[in-house]
Design an enzyme around this catalytic site. Structure first.
Site, PDB file in Angstrom:
ATOM      1  CD  GLU A 172      -2.985  -1.009   2.344  1.00 25.83           C
ATOM      2  OE1 GLU A 172      -2.703  -0.257   3.380  1.00 25.83           O
ATOM      3  OE2 GLU A 172      -4.033  -1.960   1.965  1.00 25.83           O
ATOM      4  CG  HIS A 206      -8.943   1.042   2.675  1.00 22.41           C
ATOM      5  ND1 HIS A 206      -7.934   2.135   2.202  1.00 22.41           N
ATOM      6  CD2 HIS A 206      -8.078   0.128   3.335  1.00 22.41           C
ATOM      7  CE1 HIS A 206      -6.629   1.506   2.561  1.00 22.41           C
ATOM      8  NE2 HIS A 206      -6.922   0.484   3.295  1.00 22.41           N
TER       9      HIS A 206
END
Length: 321
Positions: A172, A206
């Site tokens: 990430e 997300h």
């Protein structure tokens, strides 16, 4: 230092499109393999069908499949940044080695640099309140409530621990911090835009968890409400965290301080001040003080402990892209 350019070699529109493709690739890759899908989204048939229909994101087979997918997407994103820099360098010098070194520096991946350790302390300072409450609960390392078997081994010998504390933060931060910010810097974006707009991609990435919560909850109205609430909280938290990590990356010119911050926050989780005040009523004043002191210390540390004079991304006296 990487090769720099007097004018932005990439358009803002180009940076937006490529950054969006990075984020989309990362999320979509998690669902391409049937082994990475959850619950009723699986189309597997045969004796393993019922087991696959009950899989969650914490099942080892799902984690392994998603690690392969996310690593592939992350590598491709880094390669795209390299190819972009190489294309720009090719017009000037046709030097692959120069393009590689410049890409590594822009991604904040340079090793053996004489960087300060102070940027790594910024996040722990912010967490002084939760750390103090953990101390009161005797669960800091080597206190009576802490153990190797419960607090250390699950980090290294379980797929959930590997995902949460190693693989997830690494991929990430490389995609949503290093690659995305490198693009926007090449496009000449201002520091404010890079700090406050680029993390929106991290937050939006997300949102796919909403579908997973909804599916695992049986696709009911209650599950939909729960998915919405969890997702809104997660969107707010991840976006705010993105501001923090983007600032760290730009100030230090390195991906390692935000990566450490990511791992540390995953270990600590969200602060639980309400629970802590209830659990230690005789320490309410000291807990509140440590929370406030942590915020004040964080503001001071962010301003005074993070700037690397060699950071390509934080030059007050030069415009270099």
């Amino acid at each position: 230092m990487p090769l720099v350019f007097p004018v932005p070699p990439l358009s803002t529109r180009g940076a937006n499109l490529i950054a969006l493709s990075f984020a989309s690739s990362y999320v979509v890759s998690l669902y391409l393999s049937k082994h990475a899908r959850l619950g009723n989204s699986s189309k597997l048939n045969g004796p393993n069908a019922s087991a696959s229909q009950n899989r969650t994101r914490d099942d080892s087979s799902v984690i392994r499949a998603r690690m392969v997918a996310a690593s592939t997407s992350t590598i491709l994103s880094c390669v795209v940044v390299f190819l972009l820099v190489w294309h720009i360098v090719d017009d000037l010098d046709n030097n692959v080695s120069l393009a590689f070194d410049s890409t590594m520096a822009r991604l904040g991946l340079t090793l053996f640099e004489d960087h300060s350790l102070l940027p790594y302390l910024v996040t722990p300072i912010l967490y002084l309140g939760p750390l103090y409450a953990t101390f009161l609960d005797s669960k800091l390392p080597f206190q009576s409530g802490w153990s190797w078997d419960h607090d250390v081994l699950p980090v290294f010998n379980t797929w959930v621990g590997i995902r949460n504390y190693f693989f997830g933060p690494i991929t990430e931060e490389l995609v949503f911090r290093a690659c995305v910010l490198a693009l926007y810097h090449l496009a000449g974006s201002s520091r404010k835009k890079m700090i406050f707009l680029s993390p929106l991609l991290f937050g939006l990435a997300h949102l796919h968890h909403a579908w997973e919560v909804y599916t695992n909850g049986g696709k009911t109205v209650t599950a939909a409400k729960r998915a919405l609430l969890i997702t809104l909280i997660q969107l707010a938290y991840t976006t705010l965290f993105g501001y923090h990590c983007a600032f760290l990356f730009l100030r230090t010119g390195s991906v390692y301080p935000p990566l450490f911050s990511h791992v540390f926050c995953n270990f600590m989780g969200l602060p639980q001040i309400v629970y802590e005040l209830h659990a230690f009523p005789h320490r309410k004043a000291s807990i509140v003080f440590m929370y406030i002191f942590g915020v004040i210390g964080y503001i001071y540390a962010m301003r005074n402990w993070t700037l690397d004079a060699d950071s390509l991304y934080w030059q007050d006296h030069l415009k270099r892209y």
